[in-house]
Design an enzyme around this catalytic site. Structure first.
Site, PDB file in Angstrom:
ATOM      1  CD  GLU A  64      -2.028   2.612  -3.860  1.00  0.00           C
ATOM      2  OE1 GLU A  64      -3.084   3.348  -4.057  1.00  0.00           O
ATOM      3  OE2 GLU A  64      -1.331   2.895  -2.685  1.00  0.00           O
ATOM      4  CG  ASP A 105      -1.758   1.245   1.305  1.00  0.00           C
ATOM      5  OD1 ASP A 105      -2.863   1.259   0.585  1.00  0.00           O
ATOM      6  OD2 ASP A 105      -1.417   2.145   2.189  1.00  0.00           O
TER       7      ASP A 105
END
Ligand code: QV4
Length: 476
Positions: free
Chosen positions: A229, A197
Site C-alpha cells: 500500500e 499496510d
C-alpha cells in the site's frame, strides 16, 4: 477439485472487508471458487486493540489496524481455528487467501487489553506470539516518536508516526525477525499473499529485507504474492517499492473512478503505466476501504455506474484487480461492521456478524450481476491484447480481447445500439456483465448495451458451455 486447488483460479481478487473467517470460507465454496475468483483478501487477522465506542453502537472497523500482538486468536472475526479452516476451505476451491499485514506500527496512545487478552501500552507489547517468548518494548520503536508533520520529507514519512501509531524500528534485525515470523506463520498455514499496510511508511529497503526469505506457499507453491500500500507522490514514488512486490495504483483508482463518474470513458482502451507502474506491477481497484470513506469518487452508493467501472476493471488486462466488497456504513466513516451485540466476556458490538448477501447491510459488490461473471471473462481472456472496436461520443467504448473476448461499456443514460466487428468466434454467448444472450455472426456482434451497463462475451461462455444460457444471469 484437485487441479483448481493446485493451480489457483486466476488473478481477480475480492476484498471481503471485515467478513468473519467462517463467512469467508462459505463464500469461497459457494461463490468465489465456482465463479473463478482467484483470491480473497481478508481484514487484519492479528490481535488488535478494542476501542470503546458510543453506547449502543459497535466498535470502529479501524481498531483492527492497531496491532497488540501477532496472535491470530480471537479477533473480532473469529478464532485461530476458524482462520485456519478458512484458509484450507478456500484452497479446496482454488481460492488463495491474502492477509492485510499491519507491520509498520502497533497501537496508538494509552493502554489496555487486546482482543485476545494481551495487555498493552503504546510502547509495550510484551507477548507477541502468546508464548511469552518475544515482545516489543520502547527500544523496538522509533527512531522517530512524533507524528509525521511534513509529508514532503521522506525521512519523516517513513520513520515518524502515522496518525500517532507507535512506529516500529524496522532497521532493527530483531524487529524484522518478529515481523517475518508473523508472516511466515501465516504462510505455513497456507496464506498465499499479503497486502502490506502502510508500506510507504516503512523505508523501502526495510520492506525488502523483511520480505526477503518468506516461506514457500503450501498447496499453490511459489513465493507469497505481495502488494504494497503506497500512495505515491513526488516525495515517495510508487516505483520505490516495485523491487519488492506489486504496488497499489492509486493514480489508476483516481483516474478510472473519476472517468466513470463523469461518463468520460471512450479513451480507456489503452491505459498508461499509472504512476510508472507496469501492467505486472500494478494492483488496481475502483475504491478501497479508505477511499470509500474518506474521499469517495465512485462507490456502491453510486449504483450502476460503480458496477460498470468494476466490470471494466475486470475486463481490461492492466494490473491485478481487487474488487471491494463492503458493508453499508451510511454516513458514519467510523462505523464498524454489522455485529452480534453482547457476548459473554466481550464488549457489546465487538464481534462481527457473519456476512449475508441477502441482508442489505452487507453490500456484496462482488455478487452484483455486472461483476459476478467477470472473473470468468478475465480468466478466459488472459493477457490477450485490447483491440478497440467502437466508441460513440465520450461515454461509450467497446473492445476485443484478442479472439478471446469482447466487451462494451456504456457510461451514459441511454441505451447504446451497437454493431461492431469482433474476432470472437461465431456463436451465441452469455452476457458475463449482465443478463441475456448475444450472437456473434460473420465476425459481427450486435448489442443493446443498457444505460450505465455493459455486455461482455468470452470463449468458454457460449450457450453450449452452460445450461443457464438465455435464462438471465443468476447473481448467486
Ligand atoms: C488520532 C489523531 C492523531 C493523534 C492520535 C493520538 O488523528 O493525530 O496522534 O489520535 O493517539 C485511528 C483514528 C485516528 C487516531 C488513530 C490513533 O482514526 O484519528 O489518531 O486511530 O489512535 C485506519 C484508519 C485510521 C485509524 C487507523 C488506526 O483509516 O483512521 O486511525 O486505522 O486505527 C495515509 C497512509 C496510508 C493509510 C491512510 C489511512 O499513507 O498508509 O493514510 N492507509 C492504511 C490503511 C488504513 C489504516 C492505516 C493505514 C493504519 O488502509 O485503513 O488506518 O494502519 O494515506
Amino acid at each position: 477439485d484437485a487441479t483448481a486447488a493446485a493451480t489457483g483460479n486466476g488473478e481477480a481478487v475480492v476484498h471481503l472487508f471485515q467478513w468473519t473467517w467462517d463467512a469467508v470460507a462459505n463464500e469461497c465454496t459457494d461463490f468465489l471458487g465456482p465463479r473463478g475468483f482467484g483470491a480473497v483478501k481478508v481484514s487484519p487477522p492479528q490481535e488488535h486493540v478494542v476501542i470503546p465506542y458510543a453506547e449502543g453502537g459497535n466498535h470502529p472497523w479501524w481498531q483492527d489496524y492497531q496491532p497488540v500482538s501477532y496472535r491470530i486468536d480471537n479477533t473480532r472475526r473469529g478464532t485461530a481455528e476458524e482462520f485456519e479452516a478458512m484458509v484450507s476451505t478456500c484452497a479446496d476451491s482454488g481460492v488463495k487467501v491474502y492477509v492485510d499485514a499491519v507491520i509498520n506500527h502497533m497501537t496508538g496512545d494509552g493502554s489496555g487489553t487486546g482482543s485476545a487478552g494481551t495487555e498493552w501500552a503504546k510502547y509495550d507489547h510484551p507477548d507477541l506470539f502468546g508464548d511469552g517468548g518475544a515482545g516489543y518494548d520502547r527500544a523496538d520503536f522509533g527512531p522517530c516518536y512524533e507524528e509525521i508533520a511534513d509529508w514532503n520529507d521522506k525521512w519523516e514519512v517513513q520513520n515518524c508516526q502515522l496518525v500517532g501509531l507507535a512506529d516500529l524500528d524496522t532497521a532493527d534485525p530483531r524487529v524484522r525477525a518478529q515481523i517475518r515470523r508473523y508472516l511466515n506463520d501465516l504462510v505455513d498455514m497456507g496464506v498465499a499473499g499479503f497486502r502490506v499496510d502502510a508500506a510507504k511508511h516503512v523505508p523501502e529497503e526495510h520492506i525488502g529485507a523483511i520480505l526477503s526469505d518468506l516461506h514457500e506457499v503450501p498447496v499453490f507453491g511459489g513465493r507469497p504474492e505481495i502488494y504494497q500500500e503506497v500512495i505515491g507522490d513526488q516525495t515517495i514514488p510508487y516505483t520505490a517499492y516495485t523491487p519488492y512486490g506489486d504496488v497499489t495504483a492509486f493514480d489508476y483508482q483516481r483516474d478510472i473512478s473519476g472517468r466513470f463518474a463523469n461518463g468520460d470513458i471512450s479513451g480507456l482502451a489503452h491505459l498508461p503505466d499509472y504512476g510508472g507502474l507496469s501492467d505486472e506491477q500494478a494492483t488496481v481497484f475502483i475504491d478501497n476501504h479508505d477511499s470509500q470513506r474518506y474521499h469517495p469518487t465512485l462507490t456502491f452508493k453510486d449504483g450502476d455506474r460503480y458496477y460498470l467501472a468494476t466490470a471494466f476493471m475486470l475486463a481490461h488486462p492492466y494490473g491485478t484487480p481487487v474488487v471491494m466488497s463492503s458493508y453499508d456504513f451510511g454516513d458514519n466513516v467510523t462505523e464498524g461492521p454489522p455485529s452480534t451485540g453482547s457476548e459473554p466476556g466481550n464488549p457489546a458490538g465487538w464481534i462481527t456478524e457473519d456476512a449475508d448477501c441477502s441482508d442489505s447491510e452487507w453490500v456484496c459488490e462482488h455478487r452484483h450481476p455486472a461483476v459476478a461473471g467477470m472473473a470468468a471473462f478475465r480468466n478466459a481472456t488472459g493477457d490477450t491484447p485490447v483491440v478497440q472496436r467502437a466508441t460513440d461520443g465520450a461515454s461509450r467504448l467497446a473492445f476485443d480481447r484478442g479472439d478471446r473476448g469482447f466487451a462494451a461499456f456504456n457510461a451514459s443514460g441511454g441505451t447504446w445500439n451497437l454493431t461492431a466487428d469482433t474476432a470472437l468466434p461465431d456463436g451465441s454467448y452469455e452476457n458475463a456483465a449482465g443478463s441475456g444472450t448475444l450472437t456473434v455472426a460473420d465476425g459481427r456482434v450486435s448489442a443493446r448495451v443498457p444505460a450505465n451497463g455493459a455486455v461482455a462475451l468470452h470463449v468458454g461462455g457460449t450457450c453450449d458451455d452452460s445450461a443457464e444460457c438465455g435464462g438471465g444471469t443468476d447473481p448467486g
